[in-house]
Design a protein around this motif. Sequence first.
Motif, PDB file in Angstrom:
ATOM      1  N   UNK A 271      -4.268   4.864  -3.644  1.00  0.00           N
ATOM      2  CA  UNK A 271      -4.755   6.243  -3.535  1.00  0.00           C
ATOM      3  C   UNK A 271      -3.652   7.261  -3.845  1.00  0.00           C
ATOM      4  N   UNK A 272      -2.473   7.044  -3.310  1.00  0.00           N
ATOM      5  CA  UNK A 272      -1.380   8.014  -3.520  1.00  0.00           C
ATOM      6  C   UNK A 272      -1.011   8.129  -5.000  1.00  0.00           C
ATOM      7  N   UNK A 273      -0.972   6.998  -5.686  1.00  0.00           N
ATOM      8  CA  UNK A 273      -0.648   7.011  -7.116  1.00  0.00           C
ATOM      9  C   UNK A 273      -1.736   7.725  -7.908  1.00  0.00           C
ATOM     10  N   UNK A 274      -2.999   7.451  -7.539  1.00  0.00           N
ATOM     11  CA  UNK A 274      -4.136   8.106  -8.207  1.00  0.00           C
ATOM     12  C   UNK A 274      -4.097   9.606  -7.932  1.00  0.00           C
ATOM     13  N   UNK A 275      -3.837   9.970  -6.683  1.00  0.00           N
ATOM     14  CA  UNK A 275      -3.806  11.392  -6.314  1.00  0.00           C
ATOM     15  C   UNK A 275      -2.726  12.130  -7.095  1.00  0.00           C
ATOM     16  N   UNK A 276      -1.570  11.513  -7.211  1.00  0.00           N
ATOM     17  CA  UNK A 276      -0.470  12.122  -7.958  1.00  0.00           C
ATOM     18  C   UNK A 276      -0.860  12.326  -9.423  1.00  0.00           C
TER      19      UNK A 276
END
Length: 326
Positions: A271-276
């Motif tokens: 999720x964090x990578x996608x959000x970034x």
Amino acid sequence: MSATPNQHSINQLIAPEMDAVNLVIRQQLHSDVALVSQISEYIINAGGKRIRPVLVLLMANAYGYQGKYHYDLAAIVEFIHTATLLHDDVVDESSMRRGRQTANALFGNAASVLVGDFLYSRAFQMMVSINSMQIMQILADATNVIAEGEVLQLLNMHDPDVTEERYLEVIRCKTAKLFEAAAEIGALISGATPTQIAAAGEYGRSLGTAFQLIDDVLDYSGKAEEIGKNVGDDLREGKPTLPLIYLMKNGNPAEQALVKACIEEGDESKFDAILSAITQSGALAYTKAEADKAAARAAQAIEELAPSPFKQALMDLAFLAVNRNH
């Protein structure tokens, strides 16, 4: 549009009427089967914006309606919406909605589906009592289209090749259609002309589209305690919403590969990578801009309405739909 539109002023405008709607809801939720009443009360009492019943009341008042049937219609629309939520949460295996456990998490899938059926059928019982074939047709058509939208969404799950057009069709069916129906029946019961009813429908359809697109933004930028559900739920469920579709189309090969894997696997661990990637690509800004366009279409659709506090509230509602954090 007023300088600083806020939900409180809209709520105040129709507070006595919403009390009347809530009384109808209370009365109509009664069932001799205790579990039916228990689950119905639980989901209805969970709060929520009640935006669909509000839409019925505002549109009816904007066209000068003097009767009381709009209370029943507002309750009917809320029952249909609540039934879809009960079924949605089972399909999506959701555990949290509006900051509380979902009914399926608390009472089980079988009970949730069956009580959803009860709410649908109670809504149709109430429709019959209003004795308007036109209202029956609008709401029956809407319910059928919503069901088609649910199936369309199911077909899109875990499919990284979903286009923006295909996704917007899901929104039109699954979300915007009930907004459209709520606005139409509010105008219809007031004796509005076919042209006016169509304009009300366009307002509702565009408002519903704007509303859902902002929900898509909030799923990647909101806070769980504010939006009332787990941030990243769409990713976990493998739902290709507009921010992901934009990134899939406009991102670099590494970002596209990441999105593809996450949608196919429903992998929220990234999720964090996608959000970034979504934030840096401008996907959220693009989705917000599309929501703003839809809200502008809604406001334009009711420009011909005679000035009144209710028209102003409808204009404000379009603004608020795209400027919220939950």
